[in-house]
Design an enzyme around this catalytic site. Structure first.
Site, PDB file in Angstrom:
ATOM      1  N   GLY A  10       0.853  -1.202   0.000  1.00 31.70           N
ATOM      2  CA  GLY A  10       0.000   0.000   0.000  1.00 31.70           C
ATOM      3  C   GLY A  10       0.879   1.238   0.000  1.00 31.70           C
ATOM      4  N   GLY A  13      -0.206   4.961  -1.204  1.00 33.35           N
ATOM      5  CA  GLY A  13      -1.301   5.675  -0.543  1.00 33.35           C
ATOM      6  C   GLY A  13      -0.824   6.902   0.219  1.00 33.35           C
ATOM      7  CD  GLN A  14      -3.518  11.072   4.027  1.00 35.57           C
ATOM      8  OE1 GLN A  14      -4.382  10.290   4.435  1.00 35.57           O
ATOM      9  NE2 GLN A  14      -3.434  12.313   4.465  1.00 35.57           N
ATOM     10  CG  ASP A  36      -0.373   0.715  -3.980  1.00 35.20           C
ATOM     11  OD1 ASP A  36      -0.337   1.358  -2.920  1.00 35.20           O
ATOM     12  OD2 ASP A  36      -1.418   0.573  -4.666  1.00 35.20           O
ATOM     13  NE  ARG A  38      -2.989   4.162  -5.605  1.00 36.34           N
ATOM     14  CZ  ARG A  38      -3.230   5.358  -5.086  1.00 36.34           C
ATOM     15  NH1 ARG A  38      -2.910   6.433  -5.741  1.00 36.34           N
ATOM     16  NH2 ARG A  38      -3.791   5.455  -3.897  1.00 36.34           N
ATOM     17  CG  ASP A  54      -4.567  -8.186  -5.082  1.00 36.35           C
ATOM     18  OD1 ASP A  54      -4.754  -7.792  -3.909  1.00 36.35           O
ATOM     19  OD2 ASP A  54      -5.484  -8.590  -5.822  1.00 36.35           O
ATOM     20  CE1 TYR A 144     -10.096   1.992   7.835  1.00 36.68           C
ATOM     21  CE2 TYR A 144     -10.968   3.635   9.345  1.00 36.68           C
ATOM     22  CZ  TYR A 144      -9.907   3.080   8.663  1.00 36.68           C
ATOM     23  OH  TYR A 144      -8.646   3.627   8.809  1.00 36.68           O
ATOM     24  CE  LYS A 148      -7.687   0.100   9.586  1.00 40.07           C
ATOM     25  NZ  LYS A 148      -6.433  -0.375   8.999  1.00 40.07           N
TER      26      LYS A 148
HETATM   27  P1  NAD Z   1      -4.822   5.016   1.152  1.00 34.56           P
HETATM   28  O1  NAD Z   1      -6.175   4.632   0.699  1.00 34.56           O
HETATM   29  O2  NAD Z   1      -4.312   6.381   0.835  1.00 34.56           O
HETATM   30  O3  NAD Z   1      -3.752   3.974   0.612  1.00 34.56           O
HETATM   31  C1  NAD Z   1      -3.987   2.614   0.557  1.00 34.56           C
HETATM   32  C2  NAD Z   1      -3.151   2.038  -0.575  1.00 34.56           C
HETATM   33  O4  NAD Z   1      -3.387   0.635  -0.613  1.00 34.56           O
HETATM   34  C3  NAD Z   1      -3.515   2.603  -1.946  1.00 34.56           C
HETATM   35  O5  NAD Z   1      -2.370   3.097  -2.606  1.00 34.56           O
HETATM   36  C4  NAD Z   1      -4.113   1.407  -2.698  1.00 34.56           C
HETATM   37  O6  NAD Z   1      -3.815   1.403  -4.081  1.00 34.56           O
HETATM   38  C5  NAD Z   1      -3.444   0.251  -1.967  1.00 34.56           C
HETATM   39  N1  NAD Z   1      -4.207  -0.988  -2.090  1.00 34.56           N
HETATM   40  C6  NAD Z   1      -5.556  -1.145  -2.075  1.00 34.56           C
HETATM   41  N2  NAD Z   1      -5.887  -2.435  -2.230  1.00 34.56           N
HETATM   42  C7  NAD Z   1      -4.730  -3.119  -2.347  1.00 34.56           C
HETATM   43  C8  NAD Z   1      -4.411  -4.479  -2.541  1.00 34.56           C
HETATM   44  N3  NAD Z   1      -5.380  -5.387  -2.667  1.00 34.56           N
HETATM   45  N4  NAD Z   1      -3.106  -4.839  -2.606  1.00 34.56           N
HETATM   46  C9  NAD Z   1      -2.118  -3.902  -2.513  1.00 34.56           C
HETATM   47  N5  NAD Z   1      -2.367  -2.594  -2.332  1.00 34.56           N
HETATM   48  C10 NAD Z   1      -3.652  -2.200  -2.262  1.00 34.56           C
HETATM   49  O7  NAD Z   1      -4.774   4.757   2.724  1.00 34.56           O
HETATM   50  P2  NAD Z   1      -3.872   5.489   3.826  1.00 34.56           P
HETATM   51  O8  NAD Z   1      -4.590   6.687   4.269  1.00 34.56           O
HETATM   52  O9  NAD Z   1      -2.492   5.599   3.346  1.00 34.56           O
HETATM   53  O10 NAD Z   1      -3.994   4.429   5.002  1.00 34.56           O
HETATM   54  C11 NAD Z   1      -3.023   3.422   5.216  1.00 34.56           C
HETATM   55  C12 NAD Z   1      -3.429   2.640   6.447  1.00 34.56           C
HETATM   56  O11 NAD Z   1      -3.514   3.518   7.574  1.00 34.56           O
HETATM   57  C13 NAD Z   1      -4.790   1.955   6.352  1.00 34.56           C
HETATM   58  O12 NAD Z   1      -4.764   0.754   7.043  1.00 34.56           O
HETATM   59  C14 NAD Z   1      -5.699   2.915   7.079  1.00 34.56           C
HETATM   60  O13 NAD Z   1      -6.813   2.271   7.619  1.00 34.56           O
HETATM   61  C15 NAD Z   1      -4.797   3.426   8.165  1.00 34.56           C
HETATM   62  N6  NAD Z   1      -5.226   4.719   8.695  1.00 34.56           N
HETATM   63  C16 NAD Z   1      -5.179   5.820   7.910  1.00 34.56           C
HETATM   64  C17 NAD Z   1      -5.607   7.042   8.426  1.00 34.56           C
HETATM   65  C18 NAD Z   1      -5.564   8.298   7.618  1.00 34.56           C
HETATM   66  O14 NAD Z   1      -6.065   9.343   8.062  1.00 34.56           O
HETATM   67  N7  NAD Z   1      -4.983   8.277   6.429  1.00 34.56           N
HETATM   68  C19 NAD Z   1      -6.073   7.114   9.751  1.00 34.56           C
HETATM   69  C20 NAD Z   1      -6.148   5.950  10.497  1.00 34.56           C
HETATM   70  C21 NAD Z   1      -5.694   4.754   9.968  1.00 34.56           C
HETATM   71  C1  AKB Z   2     -10.872   7.808   8.038  1.00 35.61           C
HETATM   72  O1  AKB Z   2     -11.406   8.926   8.166  1.00 35.61           O
HETATM   73  O2  AKB Z   2     -11.455   6.791   7.657  1.00 35.61           O
HETATM   74  C2  AKB Z   2      -9.430   7.681   8.443  1.00 35.61           C
HETATM   75  C3  AKB Z   2      -9.319   7.184   9.849  1.00 35.61           C
HETATM   76  C4  AKB Z   2      -9.500   8.123  10.959  1.00 35.61           C
HETATM   77  O3  AKB Z   2      -9.102   6.017  10.045  1.00 35.61           O
HETATM   78  N1  AKB Z   2      -8.781   8.943   8.268  1.00 35.61           N
END
Ligand code: NAD
Ligand code: AKB
Length: 314
Positions: A10, A13-14, A36, A38, A54, A144, A148
């Site tokens: 992943g 991602g962000q 990823d 992607r 994947d 979600y 988690k």
């Molecule tokens: P994101 O959606 O920006 O990135 C997720 C990445 O996973 C994407 O690039 C996507 O292409 C990739 N992906 C999706 N399905 C896939 C698969 N089957 N195989 C491989 N890659 C795959 O998410 P994020 O914000 O970077 O979050 C990362 C983690 O942190 C997640 O577990 C999320 O729940 C957790 N999290 C994020 C936040 C937040 O605010 N961003 C807050 C709490 C928890």
């Molecule tokens: C969301 O809003 O789903 C995420 C999180 C707090 O896990 N940023």
């Protein structure tokens, strides 16, 4: 000493982009494999190995782990809260099976460490709203949040039963300028900065007084690295640690932006995400993380705003 080789799943991602770059600084570019669904990511191009993968394809994942001599996995692939409510089955499937695939491979290949993030979304309407503690009533209402919370117990299970050193943080909403957020309820707090600079106005999908726990990405990356570097005996929580940064409402972030862009204006049009936000705590207590491995955030709202605007202007 084991020479660590890290797989980030992943990575586009962000969080993935910034965590991959931070890990590459720490462990060397060649020792951190970004992966990823992607095909590539322009922000990672030229900084180290990248494979398209994947996480649901366990065999292919297993092959990569063996072929690349992987010793640690950071699993970031997931479907977040808002997107999850549009497709609950898919969210459950990816968030659970992806984690189980990684934990199984970690056990079989005796990986040294695994990182998997949880979220403040584990908490629900019956959890305390202010300074929500590490251990409390937890009754999530989103798919979600359910995934988690279940994931946290799978991590704990694999640690207790098989000795897999899996570590986790319950991130708050994360705010960053490098990579776009991927479908969460807290995404407004990223969009607002982009719109402030481009349009000088923003229509928010949450109401003005919706307080949520938030964190600036540099703090989140540091928290992750500090947790993962901490000696195993310091880790008392094997489900997932509360971590805290700041807490603010849309009205307050708008006021913070107005200190830098006086003619910025905000309007409110709450949608289905309001219900999700209402179910979460407004602030988080991170005393256990502070006591166990010294967690302390650096950024407050105004400091983050200045940094966000400066970097987005670039
Ligand atoms: P994101 O959606 O920006 O990135 C997720 C990445 O996973 C994407 O690039 C996507 O292409 C990739 N992906 C999706 N399905 C896939 C698969 N089957 N195989 C491989 N890659 C795959 O998410 P994020 O914000 O970077 O979050 C990362 C983690 O942190 C997640 O577990 C999320 O729940 C957790 N999290 C994020 C936040 C937040 O605010 N961003 C807050 C709490 C928890
Ligand atoms: C969301 O809003 O789903 C995420 C999180 C707090 O896990 N940023």
């Amino acid at each position: 000493m084991v020479k660590e080789k890290i797989l980030v799943i992943g990575a586009s991602g962000q969080i993935g982009v910034e965590l991959t770059l931070a890990l590459r600084k720490l462990y060397g570019n060649a020792n951190v494999v970004a992966s990823d669904l992607r095909e590539q990511n322009p922000l990672l191009e030229g900084t180290g190995p990248y494979v398209s993968l994947d996480v649901m394809n366990k065999e292919m994942l297993h092959v990569q782990v063996i072929r690349q001599n992987i010793t640690q996995i950071y699993l970031l692939a997931a479907i977040l809260s808002a997107t999850g409510e549009k497709n609950p089955n898919l969210a459950w499937h990816l968030n659970m099976q992806g984690l189980l695939n990684v934990l199984d491979i970690a056990r079989e290949e005796k990986l040294t460490k695994v990182y998997w993030p949880s979220s403040i979304a584990v908490f629900g309407p019956t959890s305390p709203k202010q300074h929500c503690p590490q251990q409390t009533v937890i009754e999530p209402i989103t798919v979600y949040g359910i995934s988690k919370y279940a994931g946290e117990f799978w991590c704990n299970y694999f640690f207790q039963r098989y000795g897999v050193d899996v570590r986790s943080l319950r991130y708050p909403g994360l705010i960053s300028y490098k990579s776009a957020p991927g479908g969460g309820t807290t995404d407004y707090a990223v969009e607002i900065y982009h719109e402030a600079l481009e349009e000088k106005k923003y229509e928010c999908f949450l109401s003005e007084d919706t307080y949520l726990p938030m964190m600036y990405m540099p703090d989140a990356i540091r928290a992750t690295l500090e947790l993962m570097e901490a000696p195993a005996e310091k880790i008392s929580i094997r489900t997932s640690y509360n971590v805290a940064g700041m807490s603010f409402s849309p009205k307050e972030i708008a006021a913070s932006i107005q200190k830098n862009i006086p003619d910025f204006s905000i309007s409110y049009k709450p949608d289905y995400r309001q219900n999700i936000a209402n179910s979460w705590p407004q602030s988080i207590d991170a005393t256990v993380a502070a006591n166990d491995w010294g967690w302390k955030p650096e950024f407050d709202l105004d400091k983050m705003t200045v940094d966000m605007l400066e970097n987005l202007r670039k």
